[in-house]
Design a protein around this motif. Structure first.
Motif, PDB file in Angstrom:
ATOM      1  N   THR A   7       0.828  -1.211   0.000  1.00  0.00           N
ATOM      2  CA  THR A   7       0.000   0.000   0.000  1.00  0.00           C
ATOM      3  C   THR A   7       0.857   1.254   0.000  1.00  0.00           C
ATOM      4  OG1 THR A   7      -1.843  -1.088   1.115  1.00  0.00           O
ATOM      5  CG2 THR A   7      -1.697   1.299   1.331  1.00  0.00           C
ATOM      6  N   LEU A   8       1.882   1.276   0.827  1.00  0.00           N
ATOM      7  CA  LEU A   8       2.766   2.451   0.874  1.00  0.00           C
ATOM      8  C   LEU A   8       3.453   2.667  -0.469  1.00  0.00           C
ATOM      9  CD1 LEU A   8       4.380   2.049   4.418  1.00  0.00           C
ATOM     10  CD2 LEU A   8       2.737   3.792   3.690  1.00  0.00           C
ATOM     11  N   ALA A   9       3.868   1.579  -1.116  1.00  0.00           N
ATOM     12  CA  ALA A   9       4.515   1.699  -2.422  1.00  0.00           C
ATOM     13  C   ALA A   9       3.567   2.306  -3.452  1.00  0.00           C
ATOM     14  CB  ALA A   9       4.996   0.322  -2.884  1.00  0.00           C
ATOM     15  N   ILE A  10       2.309   1.866  -3.442  1.00  0.00           N
ATOM     16  CA  ILE A  10       1.317   2.387  -4.386  1.00  0.00           C
ATOM     17  C   ILE A  10       1.022   3.856  -4.112  1.00  0.00           C
ATOM     18  CG2 ILE A  10      -1.087   2.188  -5.124  1.00  0.00           C
ATOM     19  CD1 ILE A  10      -0.836  -0.836  -4.624  1.00  0.00           C
ATOM     20  N   MET A  11       0.919   4.219  -2.841  1.00  0.00           N
ATOM     21  CA  MET A  11       0.629   5.612  -2.491  1.00  0.00           C
ATOM     22  C   MET A  11       1.760   6.540  -2.918  1.00  0.00           C
ATOM     23  SD  MET A  11      -1.072   4.930   1.270  1.00  0.00           S
ATOM     24  CE  MET A  11      -1.172   6.666   1.731  1.00  0.00           C
ATOM     25  N   ILE A  12       2.988   6.113  -2.711  1.00  0.00           N
ATOM     26  CA  ILE A  12       4.128   6.936  -3.137  1.00  0.00           C
ATOM     27  C   ILE A  12       4.153   7.044  -4.665  1.00  0.00           C
ATOM     28  CG2 ILE A  12       6.654   7.062  -3.193  1.00  0.00           C
ATOM     29  CD1 ILE A  12       6.610   5.678  -0.420  1.00  0.00           C
ATOM     30  N   GLY A  13       3.819   5.945  -5.328  1.00  0.00           N
ATOM     31  CA  GLY A  13       3.745   5.984  -6.784  1.00  0.00           C
ATOM     32  C   GLY A  13       2.685   6.950  -7.285  1.00  0.00           C
ATOM     33  N   PHE A  14       1.568   7.038  -6.559  1.00  0.00           N
ATOM     34  CA  PHE A  14       0.517   7.967  -6.982  1.00  0.00           C
ATOM     35  C   PHE A  14       0.994   9.419  -6.922  1.00  0.00           C
ATOM     36  CE2 PHE A  14      -2.653  11.022  -5.555  1.00  0.00           C
ATOM     37  CZ  PHE A  14      -3.410  11.096  -6.712  1.00  0.00           C
ATOM     38  N   VAL A  15       1.748   9.762  -5.893  1.00  0.00           N
ATOM     39  CA  VAL A  15       2.275  11.127  -5.780  1.00  0.00           C
ATOM     40  C   VAL A  15       3.094  11.467  -7.025  1.00  0.00           C
ATOM     41  CG1 VAL A  15       3.788  12.658  -4.467  1.00  0.00           C
ATOM     42  CG2 VAL A  15       2.249  11.089  -3.263  1.00  0.00           C
ATOM     43  N   ALA A  16       3.911  10.512  -7.460  1.00  0.00           N
ATOM     44  CA  ALA A  16       4.692  10.729  -8.677  1.00  0.00           C
ATOM     45  C   ALA A  16       3.783  10.869  -9.893  1.00  0.00           C
ATOM     46  CB  ALA A  16       5.664   9.563  -8.863  1.00  0.00           C
ATOM     47  N   ASN A  17       2.739  10.060  -9.958  1.00  0.00           N
ATOM     48  CA  ASN A  17       1.771  10.105 -11.057  1.00  0.00           C
ATOM     49  C   ASN A  17       1.133  11.491 -11.157  1.00  0.00           C
ATOM     50  OD1 ASN A  17      -0.290   9.763 -12.900  1.00  0.00           O
ATOM     51  ND2 ASN A  17      -1.400   8.240 -11.712  1.00  0.00           N
ATOM     52  N   ALA A  18       0.609  11.980 -10.041  1.00  0.00           N
ATOM     53  CA  ALA A  18      -0.078  13.269 -10.031  1.00  0.00           C
ATOM     54  C   ALA A  18       0.863  14.403 -10.440  1.00  0.00           C
ATOM     55  CB  ALA A  18      -0.663  13.535  -8.643  1.00  0.00           C
ATOM     56  N   SER A  19       2.076  14.372  -9.925  1.00  0.00           N
ATOM     57  CA  SER A  19       3.040  15.441 -10.230  1.00  0.00           C
ATOM     58  C   SER A  19       3.316  15.512 -11.723  1.00  0.00           C
ATOM     59  CB  SER A  19       4.346  15.200  -9.459  1.00  0.00           C
ATOM     60  OG  SER A  19       4.114  15.157  -8.065  1.00  0.00           O
TER      61      SER A  19
END
Length: 482
Positions: free
Chosen positions: A152-164
């Motif tokens: 879950t933490l890996a996916i959440m950090i990946g989302f931050v990169a996605n949005a940016s």
């Protein structure tokens, strides 16, 4: 250990994993929703339609990318370290081949979808399967051991990169490529973290006996999940081909909204249901008890949002995206019905069958569903546009998929009779709450969208909860909160 103790033990691990998965999905889906609001005001409707074509392609190849090796890893009976080298080699070889085939096929897929300009976006977005080829076994290891917190933490950090990346590129005028590059970046960041946190010895090998076991389980599983992807994404291709890119943009928006619950709850559930049912399937009595507990909970969770999407579709779309997207509301009403069926079949029945090792039955389930759905979508789109396609999706799900799933579950020995008494409360609650919401929405139809949502949706949800939750349980909750 009797079946009740076994269910309780696995349930405790699954509950912890589910809490983490729900948290992660809620955060990322909320973030995706917020990002969608921004992009809907920056990008054109055609950009959404182009991305829809690429997204459909990606969802399809994602399920074929590893020929079911990830699901086979979760289900594996034995030491994970013994099969990991073979599973890794199989995944990498198959995924590379799948991407190569689809890279060549991308122009034809884009033309079939009525948007040749989507070819480049399709090729870019589907490349994320190459990244996941390196992490599939490690991600399965995290799920198998109920370590959903790290995933879950890996996916959440990946989302931050996605949005940016996506928002930056959208404002720079990248169009549909903004979506695609954001997704690729997220996959890369998440993949690196999963590779580290789901650590297994880095070994390469190919054991024929292990490979045979993995493929006998994995190939039918991949075919079943692949057909599921076709089911959920075929309407994009049909709507784009029959009605054009602009109408596809409206349809995509409605389908995305209807996918919030499957995305948040369904995906989180799959993270724990596959390993849970795999462990429970070792004891038939424990499996039946697990099913008896799981189905009513799923129904009680999915009906409230379905009621909101179906009854309050117009104010919901207007409030979230603006009046210019109101054409999506008529589509959303019917896709809410599809959402309920998706949750019960795609995220519960299929996981039960996969946990049992009955992966071939998932192929037949989705094959029959797809065979009826595809021509129905074409007829529906020609008859009534985007709404007609949505009506076809919903009717086929209810009339074909549900009876087929019940029949298959009974054939493999899953007892469904004990589940029925626990479904009475949710069914009654849905009827009463839906009627109240419909009446209040009519009374406030001339007011602002937010007022309609609050005045109609609020009381409806309260009524649903009061009916579903038993009086004794409700009293305990009130006493604790006091």
């Amino acid at each position: 250990m009797d079946e009740t103790q076994r269910v309780d033990e696995i349930g405790a691990k699954a509950s912890r994993g589910l809490r983490w998965s729900l948290l992660g999905n809620f955060v990322t889906r909320t973030g995706n929703f917020a990002m969608g609001l921004v992009l809907a005001r920056v990008l054109a409707t055609e950009d959404f339609g182009t991305f829809a074509v690429a997204l459909a392609a990606t969802q399809i190849v994602m399920h074929f990318k590893d020929v079911g090796i990830q699901a086979a890893t979760i289900h594996w009976r034995g030491r994970i370290e013994d099969m990991a080298p073979t599973a890794t080699v199989l995944t990498f070889v198959v995924t590379t081949g799948v991407y190569g085939v689809f890279w060549v096929f991308a122009p034809a897929f884009a033309r079939l979808s009525g948007n040749e300009e989507a070819t480049g976006v399709v090729r870019l977005l589907t490349s994320i399967i190459l990244i996941e080829a390196f992490t599939a076994v490690r991600a399965a290891y995290l799920l198998r051991t109920f370590r959903q917190d790290r995933l879950t933490l890996a996916i959440m950090i990946g989302f931050v990169a996605n949005a940016s990346v996506a928002i930056t590129l959208a404002f720079a005028g990248a169009g549909a490529y903004a979506f695609a590059w954001g997704q690729v970046t997220a996959s890369l960041v998440t993949g690196v973290l999963v590779f580290i946190w789901g650590w297994l010895p880095v070994k390469v090998g190919l054991n024929r006996e292990i490979a045979g076991k993995l493929l006998r389980f994995g190939l039918p599983s991949a075919a079943g999940f692949g057909l599921e992807a076709v089911l959920m994404n075929s309407s994009y291709v049909v709507v784009g081909n029959v009605l054009g890119t602009e109408q596809l943009g409206y349809y995509l928006l409605a389908f995305n909204v209807s996918s919030w619950v499957p995305g948040i709850i369904g995906t989180a559930l799959r993270y724990v249901s596959l390993p849970s049912f795999s462990r429970l399937s070792e004891d038939p009595a424990a499996l039946s008890e697990g099913v008896r507990r799981s189905v009513p909970i799923m129904v009680a969770f999915v009906l409230p949002p379905a009621l909101v999407l179906a009854v309050l579709a117009h104010p919901l779309i207007t409030f979230l995206y603006g009046a210019r997207w109101d054409s999506s509301a008529g589509v959303l009403r019917w896709l809410a019905v599809l959402m309920v069926v998706r949750m019960l079949i795609s995220f519960l029945a299929v996981d039960i069958l996969t946990g049992l090792g009955a992966t071939k039955t998932t192929v037949w389930l989705n094959l029959v569903w797809a065979a009826v759905l595809l021509p129905s979508l074409v007829v529906g789109a020609h008859a009534d546009g985007t709404r007609g396609a949505a009506v076809a999706h919903a009717l086929v799900a209810v009339v074909v998929a549900v009876p087929m799933a019940v029949y298959i579950l009974r054939r493999v020995g899953v007892r469904l009779g004990p589940v029925l008494p626990d479904l009475v409360r949710p069914a009654v609650a849905a009827v009463v709450a839906g009627a109240v919401m419909f009446a209040l929405e009519r009374l406030t139809s001339s007011g602002p969208a937010l007022v309609q949502l609050v005045v109609a949706g609020g009381p409806g949800m309260v009524i649903f909860g009061l009916i579903v939750v038993p009086g004794g349980t409700l009293k305990k909750l009130v006493t604790r909160s006091a």
